[in-house]
Design an enzyme around this catalytic site. Sequence first.
Site, PDB file in Angstrom:
ATOM      1  N   LYS A   8      37.525  46.198  26.725  1.00  0.00           N
ATOM      2  CA  LYS A   8      38.868  46.760  26.513  1.00  0.00           C
ATOM      3  C   LYS A   8      39.707  45.796  25.692  1.00  0.00           C
ATOM      4  CE  LYS A   8      41.190  43.882  29.507  1.00  0.00           C
ATOM      5  NZ  LYS A   8      42.154  42.856  29.115  1.00  0.00           N
ATOM      6  N   GLY A 102      35.048  41.596  30.304  1.00  0.00           N
ATOM      7  CA  GLY A 102      33.583  41.655  30.326  1.00  0.00           C
ATOM      8  C   GLY A 102      33.019  41.683  31.739  1.00  0.00           C
ATOM      9  N   ASP A 137      41.086  44.943  36.678  1.00  0.00           N
ATOM     10  CA  ASP A 137      40.618  45.524  35.416  1.00  0.00           C
ATOM     11  C   ASP A 137      39.332  46.329  35.570  1.00  0.00           C
ATOM     12  OD1 ASP A 137      42.681  44.523  33.912  1.00  0.00           O
ATOM     13  OD2 ASP A 137      41.549  42.841  33.075  1.00  0.00           O
TER      14      ASP A 137
HETATM   15  O1  C5P Z   1      42.388  41.315  39.762  1.00  0.00           O
HETATM   16  P1  C5P Z   1      41.682  40.131  39.196  1.00  0.00           P
HETATM   17  O2  C5P Z   1      40.754  39.504  40.202  1.00  0.00           O
HETATM   18  O3  C5P Z   1      41.029  40.377  37.898  1.00  0.00           O
HETATM   19  O4  C5P Z   1      42.819  39.061  38.908  1.00  0.00           O
HETATM   20  C1  C5P Z   1      42.512  37.730  38.588  1.00  0.00           C
HETATM   21  C2  C5P Z   1      43.764  36.896  38.663  1.00  0.00           C
HETATM   22  O5  C5P Z   1      44.653  37.242  37.600  1.00  0.00           O
HETATM   23  C3  C5P Z   1      44.592  37.082  39.929  1.00  0.00           C
HETATM   24  O6  C5P Z   1      44.137  36.255  40.973  1.00  0.00           O
HETATM   25  C4  C5P Z   1      45.984  36.692  39.461  1.00  0.00           C
HETATM   26  O7  C5P Z   1      46.104  35.286  39.391  1.00  0.00           O
HETATM   27  C5  C5P Z   1      45.999  37.194  38.023  1.00  0.00           C
HETATM   28  N1  C5P Z   1      46.603  38.544  37.913  1.00  0.00           N
HETATM   29  C6  C5P Z   1      47.969  38.682  38.103  1.00  0.00           C
HETATM   30  N2  C5P Z   1      48.527  39.923  37.990  1.00  0.00           N
HETATM   31  C7  C5P Z   1      47.777  41.005  37.685  1.00  0.00           C
HETATM   32  C8  C5P Z   1      46.389  40.880  37.474  1.00  0.00           C
HETATM   33  C9  C5P Z   1      45.826  39.613  37.587  1.00  0.00           C
HETATM   34  O8  C5P Z   1      48.668  37.711  38.371  1.00  0.00           O
HETATM   35  N3  C5P Z   1      48.377  42.184  37.587  1.00  0.00           N
END
Ligand code: C5P
Length: 298
Positions: A8, A102, A137
């Site tokens: 994406k 990815g 994501d």
């Molecule tokens: O959801 P995911 O595990 O991919 O998110 C990884 C990190 O990215 C989270 O722990 C957070 O630190 C940050 N994040 C965030 N706000 C979001 C998505 C991700 O702060 N909306």
Amino acid sequence: MTVRVPAKVNLQLSVGQARPDGFHELVTVFQAVNLCDEIVVRPNPGGGIALTLSGDDAEGLPTDAANLAHQAAEALAAHVGVEPDVAIHVHKAIPVAGGMAGGSADAAGTLVACDALWRSGVPREELSALAADLGSDVPFPLQGGTAIGTGRGENLTSVLSRGTFSWVFALADGGLSTPAVYGECDRLREGRSVPDPYVSDMLMQALAAGDPVLLGISLHNDLQAAASSLRPSLGQVLAAGDDFGALGGIVSGSGPTCAFLARDEEHALDLAVALTSTGLCRTVRRAQGPVPGARITG
Ligand code: C5P
């Protein structure tokens, strides 16, 4: 069972305040592009989850429960009540830790592949809910196309988009950690009030009209300053794309991949050659979007 799953690019990534759970409230617009990882799953009777990886940057990636594809197989098996006895092979083309989701794509592809292998027939909404638990994501690559993401980015609404857009991606040496980029964004904004994010009208118009010039000037990423602060060379990459006539240039997601919009495929080829010649990026990739989400190919 073989599944192809797209990367994406965020056409808009507007970051609101940090929430009590540590995530940030987002308004983002995702577009799926045909830079795809391939997931192959096979029965592994009594052998548990056996994950292998190949392709660009695959070396050094975890093959245990630290890998989102591993977690996806585990989560689906628990959900449908089967033993997670599956051999998963991931062939990577999507840059690792590059801001193109990815790892999330691999998780989404594994959900679709295992659901087909186990003939579990889990409805899309349930797969999407499992995906959201795995990461913010992960739901988008299940769906593909173009979509607005709200909440953490996991609540999706499809967006009307006409035509196909031509992209050039400048890949960097080494990745950036998503939490580190969000943390840097908070640091850079400290003491300032953060407005609630909203969807850009101009961007919606550009997509509905299939207008690449309008799309180029609509691209926006609130994480760009933070990614560039952690990786100052990104400024030079973005400036080079601009000099070479990209309709727009942006850091993809949390970076460090930079995405450049071209007028058409011929322009994308010229832009790719010009960006390669600068020596500012590890390599370049051309891709088109929007494309469908994870799909079974064999
Ligand atoms: O959801 P995911 O595990 O991919 O998110 C990884 C990190 O990215 C989270 O722990 C957070 O630190 C940050 N994040 C965030 N706000 C979001 C998505 C991700 O702060 N909306």
